[in-house]
Design an enzyme around this catalytic site. Structure first.
Site, mmCIF file in Angstrom:
data_model
loop_
_atom_site.group_PDB
_atom_site.id
_atom_site.type_symbol
_atom_site.label_atom_id
_atom_site.label_comp_id
_atom_site.label_asym_id
_atom_site.label_seq_id
_atom_site.Cartn_x
_atom_site.Cartn_y
_atom_site.Cartn_z
ATOM 1 N N GLY A 1 0.822 -1.202 0.000
ATOM 2 C CA GLY A 1 0.000 0.000 0.000
ATOM 3 C C GLY A 1 0.857 1.254 0.000
ATOM 4 C CB SER A 2 0.099 4.656 1.225
ATOM 5 O OG SER A 2 -1.117 4.795 0.514
#
Length: 337
Positions: free
Chosen positions: A93-94
């Site tokens: 993810g981020s």
């Protein structure tokens, strides 16, 4: 049972050497206690925390929860036998946006003060991707995109960079390959070779989907930034003590330069801004300047697509930002809070 006609011989034991590990028992105890508390308070399925020295690669603490007591190995659940910090993978993810940002700064594909027009959603190939929250078209620099963790902004940065260069930096930071820490069963993660990338691969990998990493790989990415752009192989063994009591240090960890020191310093400023005024505000520590990044990664369905309500929540950062002494990765598996 003695073997009839066999040879019976006794051999005196030979003194061996003791291993001296990098684990700090105080760090390890505190990490295990904090991780257990976090998993329970967030009603998560489990979690992983790693604490590492970015300069030497020494792992000070490495914990997963739930764990098992070694004295009760026979009755422990098999799922707790693995050291998931090394053997298991997740879509980052981020937290993966730090690679996108570092590659952009290093390659100068986007001026640091250039503002991109970032909507809250956009179509890429056959899919519509979007930011975590609805917003109007916003003007964002690379630093803003990191601080606010904009998926669409990361895609726009990656489009300026190009698929070939992004794939190069993903590999240079160590994704898709084992770290070589020496722990049994280490996973190399999962990353498609460039020739297999689809129309959406550049976009999704820019914000950490469509790629899988181990927690150890991901903390090594942040350790590289903290170490002035030099990747250091993580290690668990500091040396040995021979039968005479003499200490023999292990060979220093291997290293490689990934980005320049200037690039690492600039990305550190972005990560510090993310903690000061962005999504990482909960990681502030009075008296310290912390640099780091949040991640919320949805979990893929075996049949395709993603679960709507299952995700990994993570934060990876280091401190003090101006002279990093320790990097910490904290990852929770399917919290329900």
């Amino acid at each position: 049972q003695p073997i009839v006609g066999g040879i019976d011989a006794e051999r005196a034991p030979a003194p061996g050497s003791d291993l001296v590990v990098t684990i700090d028992r105080d760090f390890q105890f505190q990490v295990q206690s904090a991780l257990e508390e976090a998993v329970k308070s967030n009603q998560a399925m489990g979690g992983t925390v790693i604490v590492m020295d970015p300069r030497t690669g020494d792992v000070y603490a490495m914990a997963t929860y739930p764990w098992f007591h070694p004295n009760d190995f026979a009755t422990a659940r098999p799922s707790t036998w693995r050291n998931k910090a090394v053997t298991d993978v997740f879509e980052p993810g981020s937290v993966n946006k730090v690679i996108t940002a570092a590659a952009s700064v290093q390659e100068r594909s986007l001026a640091l003060d250039e503002q991109l027009s970032v909507p809250w959603k956009m179509r890429v190939g056959d899919f519509v991707i979007h930011d975590a929250h609805r917003h109007g078209v916003e003007a964002m620099t690379v630093g803003d995109i990191v601080a606010q963790s904009s998926n669409i902004g990361a895609v726009e940065v990656a489009e300026r960079l190009g698929a070939a260069r992004l794939a190069t930096y993903l590999s240079k930071f160590g994704l898709g390959q084992v770290t070589g820490i020496g722990f049994p069963g280490e996973s190399a993660g999962m990353m498609l070779p460039l020739y297999q990338w689809s129309d959406t691969s550049l976009a999704t990998m820019a914000y950490g989907q469509g790629i899988a990493v181990t927690p150890l790989q991901m903390i090594s990415v942040y350790a590289t930034i903290a170490n002035g752009g030099v990747w250091v192989q993580p290690r668990l063994v500091r040396g040995t003590v021979d039968p005479e009591g003499a200490f023999h240090p292990a060979l220093p960890s291997s290293t490689r330069r990934v980005v320049s020191d200037d690039t690492a310093q600039m990305v550190t400023r972005m990560l510090a801004f993310a903690v000061k005024a962005g999504t990482g505000a909960a990681a502030r520590i009075p008296g310290f300047r912390v640099a780091g990044k949040t991640g919320t990664a949805r979990i893929p369905r075996p049949t395709g697509g993603y679960y709507a309500d299952r995700y990994f929540a993570s934060f990876i950062g280091f401190l003090p930002a101006s002279h990093p002494r320790v990097v910490i990765a904290a990852i929770l598996d399917r919290p329900t809070t």
